[in-house]
Write an enzyme that holds these catalytic residues in place. Structure first.
Site, PDB file in Angstrom:
ATOM      1  N   GLY A   1       0.843  -1.190   0.000  1.00 53.45           N
ATOM      2  CA  GLY A   1       0.000   0.000   0.000  1.00 53.45           C
ATOM      3  C   GLY A   1       0.875   1.235   0.000  1.00 53.45           C
ATOM      4  N   CYS A   2       0.422   2.274   0.662  1.00 48.15           N
ATOM      5  CA  CYS A   2       1.174   3.527   0.725  1.00 48.15           C
ATOM      6  C   CYS A   2       2.543   3.289   1.357  1.00 48.15           C
ATOM      7  CB  CYS A   2       0.394   4.545   1.543  1.00 48.15           C
ATOM      8  SG  CYS A   2       1.292   6.089   1.799  1.00 48.15           S
ATOM      9  N   PHE A   3       3.590   3.761   0.697  1.00 48.48           N
ATOM     10  CA  PHE A   3       4.935   3.501   1.220  1.00 48.48           C
ATOM     11  C   PHE A   3       5.212   4.218   2.524  1.00 48.48           C
ATOM     12  CE2 PHE A   3       6.525   6.126  -2.697  1.00 48.48           C
ATOM     13  CZ  PHE A   3       6.048   7.330  -2.173  1.00 48.48           C
ATOM     14  N   TRP A   4       4.469   5.270   2.856  1.00 49.63           N
ATOM     15  CA  TRP A   4       4.675   5.942   4.137  1.00 49.63           C
ATOM     16  C   TRP A   4       4.412   4.993   5.291  1.00 49.63           C
ATOM     17  CZ3 TRP A   4       1.270  10.863   3.043  1.00 49.63           C
ATOM     18  CH2 TRP A   4       1.887  11.660   2.087  1.00 49.63           C
ATOM     19  N   CYS A   5       3.373   4.163   5.164  1.00 50.50           N
ATOM     20  CA  CYS A   5       3.023   3.205   6.232  1.00 50.50           C
ATOM     21  C   CYS A   5       4.109   2.148   6.399  1.00 50.50           C
ATOM     22  CB  CYS A   5       1.704   2.515   5.903  1.00 50.50           C
ATOM     23  SG  CYS A   5       0.258   3.595   5.864  1.00 50.50           S
TER      24      CYS A   5
END
Length: 176
Positions: free
Chosen positions: A11-15
């Protein structure tokens, strides 16, 4: 020390980055884009969904301190591997679940872990397993995003709960 690199799309790479930056035995985490067709894509291009890239993190770790199997067990705990091209409200092929391997041994371990998770989920895992190709580092402002912006809305409401889930589930793996 045996240094290894694996590339993960959850998913979102920030997570994903925020969690792996806290894992004992992980040496570095870099957000980027992988397994698409465009050379050196921008975040905006990837978000449009037509480059074929997944948002990923490249995780460098000491395999003597944390084996690949545990790196992957964390991966499957912090994202939903049963939703195709989606993680929560993040929808699009760039948010697909993927393990992008760097050698045959990693592929074998990943196949074993995927099979275990798939069996436990009733055969619903959609995580793709492929060699890493056409990787590009994400723009500087995406690197260490959660660490630099913990109060930002997405970070507070989406990233922070994933980090907390990791910290509770894998207490022994949290960096001191």
């Amino acid at each position: 020390m045996t240094i290894e690199t694996i590339t993960l799309g959850g998913g979102c790479f920030w997570c994903t980055e925020a969690v792996y930056e806290q894992v004992d035995g992980v040496l570095s985490v870099e957000s980027g884009y992988s397994n698409g067709q465009v050379e050196d894509p921008s975040y905006e291009q990837v978000c449009q969904g037509d480059t074929g890239h997944a948002e990923v993190v490249r995780v460098r770790f000491d395999n003597e301190r944390i084996p690949l199997r545990e790196v992957l067990e964390i991966f499957f705990t912090i994202h939903d591997p049963t939703t195709l091209n989606r993680q929560g409200n993040d929808v699009g092929t760039q948010y697909r679940s993927g393990i992008y391997v760097h050698d045959a041994q990693q592929a074998q371990v990943a196949r074993e872990v995927i099979a275990e998770v798939d069996a436990a989920s009733g055969g619903r895992v959609v995580t793709e397993l492929q060699p890493e190709t056409n990787y590009w580092r994400a723009e500087d402002y995406h690197q260490h995003y959660f660490a630099n912006h913990p109060g930002q809305g997405y970070c507070a409401f989406v990233v922070a709960p994933k980090v907390e889930k990791f910290r509770k589930t894998f207490r022994a793996r949290v960096k001191a």
